[in-house]
Design a protein around this motif. Sequence first.
Motif, PDB file in Angstrom:
ATOM      1  N   LYS A  84       0.838  -1.190   0.000  1.00 59.74           N
ATOM      2  CA  LYS A  84       0.000   0.000   0.000  1.00 59.74           C
ATOM      3  C   LYS A  84       0.881   1.251   0.000  1.00 59.74           C
ATOM      4  CE  LYS A  84      -3.887  -1.994   2.579  1.00 59.74           C
ATOM      5  NZ  LYS A  84      -4.758  -1.848   3.777  1.00 59.74           N
ATOM      6  N   ARG A 118      -6.889  -1.443  -3.419  1.00 66.00           N
ATOM      7  CA  ARG A 118      -5.926  -2.325  -4.071  1.00 66.00           C
ATOM      8  C   ARG A 118      -6.187  -2.467  -5.566  1.00 66.00           C
ATOM      9  NH1 ARG A 118      -7.572  -4.992   0.061  1.00 66.00           N
ATOM     10  NH2 ARG A 118      -8.704  -6.473  -1.219  1.00 66.00           N
ATOM     11  N   GLU A 154      -4.953  -6.644   4.589  1.00 65.28           N
ATOM     12  CA  GLU A 154      -4.357  -6.020   3.409  1.00 65.28           C
ATOM     13  C   GLU A 154      -4.587  -6.842   2.143  1.00 65.28           C
ATOM     14  OE1 GLU A 154      -0.890  -8.038   5.702  1.00 65.28           O
ATOM     15  OE2 GLU A 154      -2.679  -6.855   6.146  1.00 65.28           O
ATOM     16  N   ASN A 211     -11.011  -5.410   3.283  1.00 66.36           N
ATOM     17  CA  ASN A 211     -10.015  -4.790   4.158  1.00 66.36           C
ATOM     18  C   ASN A 211     -10.180  -5.221   5.609  1.00 66.36           C
ATOM     19  OD1 ASN A 211      -8.617  -3.273   2.166  1.00 66.36           O
ATOM     20  ND2 ASN A 211     -10.258  -1.764   2.173  1.00 66.36           N
TER      21      ASN A 211
END
Length: 411
Positions: free
Chosen positions: A18, A118, A293, A298
């Motif tokens: 991230k 993502r 992640e 999430n």
Amino acid sequence: MKAKIDRELLRSVKPGAKVFDIADTELKGFTVRITPAGAITYAIRYTGKDGKQVRYSLGKNFPTTTVSDAREEARILLGKIAGGDNPAEEKKAKTKGKLTLFSFIDGEYGDHLRAHNRTAASIIDRLKKLFAEFGNKPLSEFDARTIDKWRAGRIKDGKKAATVNRDMNALKSLFSRAVDWRLIDEHPIKSIKRMEESGGKIVRFLTDDEEKRLRAALDARELRDREGRARANAWRATRHYDLLPAIDDHHFVDHLKPAILLSLNTGIRQGELLTLRWSDVDLDLAILTVRDEAAKSNKTRHLPLNDEAKAALTQWKAQQPQTDLVFPGREGKRMTEVKTAWGKLLRDAQIENFRWHDMRHHFASRLVMAGVDLNTVRELLGHSDIKMTLRYAHLAPEHKAAAVQKLMRTL
């Protein structure tokens, strides 16, 4: 993360899964942001007049701009802020009315997506492809009539209402962010309602016969690959060539069979499967952990392993003792897809219209048909809303039958 920002640090810093920031310990408020792609941009952070934290990009990257030059620019800006200036608000005032759809996507909105989603790259590509005709149109000039006309055109071209609704949601999210950031005064398409969608989404799962054929095709593939390896090595041996690694002592010839068995028995998403690490697998407790992640929601979730899933992972680990990823690609890196092998397997099994993701539907469907309640299925799938799980409700007709049976009484 806090550290003294210098050339050596930025040369050695490794991108993460991230976006993350590094705050300078030498000049308070001076920061750099590192994206998963490895881009390093300079910025400052300060508290606005409303008490909220503000991140303001300097519009410069490392190594094009040196750290010392960027720090000096940050020092000057922070000094002006201390005197009452607000560069973020000034920038918005200048761009308000001129900011186009594509410049917003390529700029602040794209940065926001990459930091919080993502699938940012695919969202950005989709937005730019869908709304290419409006790329140079200022955000302030959009209105409901323009987009409603675009939507009608999509339907006329044969797109389904569900597809158009999904596209509209992506655009609405973009304008909501622009309103939040005060780049436009009001949401131009907030009044446009969702289109009625005919019917529900079709849940594709394997029939008993299809599942038998899939498993038989997997076994046939394993046997075929073993025999092929043996013939290849026999041919190489007669010519004194180096032999290919033996696979006779391996339970699986490669990743495909254990990956499919795990998917059928846990409902794990392909993206979660390919990022799964052995540190997230507890074979003693028979629990697999999908980290936040890696999860689409999430949120971390824990999946129990039934006997078949546990056995597959145990046998697979025995032949992959040195790897970090459970299903590594070449040179131990993350595998991106299993498209080719999966497609051939389905052809061998004579199964049509079945995607890898449909194994997740198969997992959920079988649970519901076995009498598992929908909330438990929701938790196992990692759905944030029970509405997403209700698509499987029709597979449990016995519950409805039991409900109406309660009307029976003796008169």
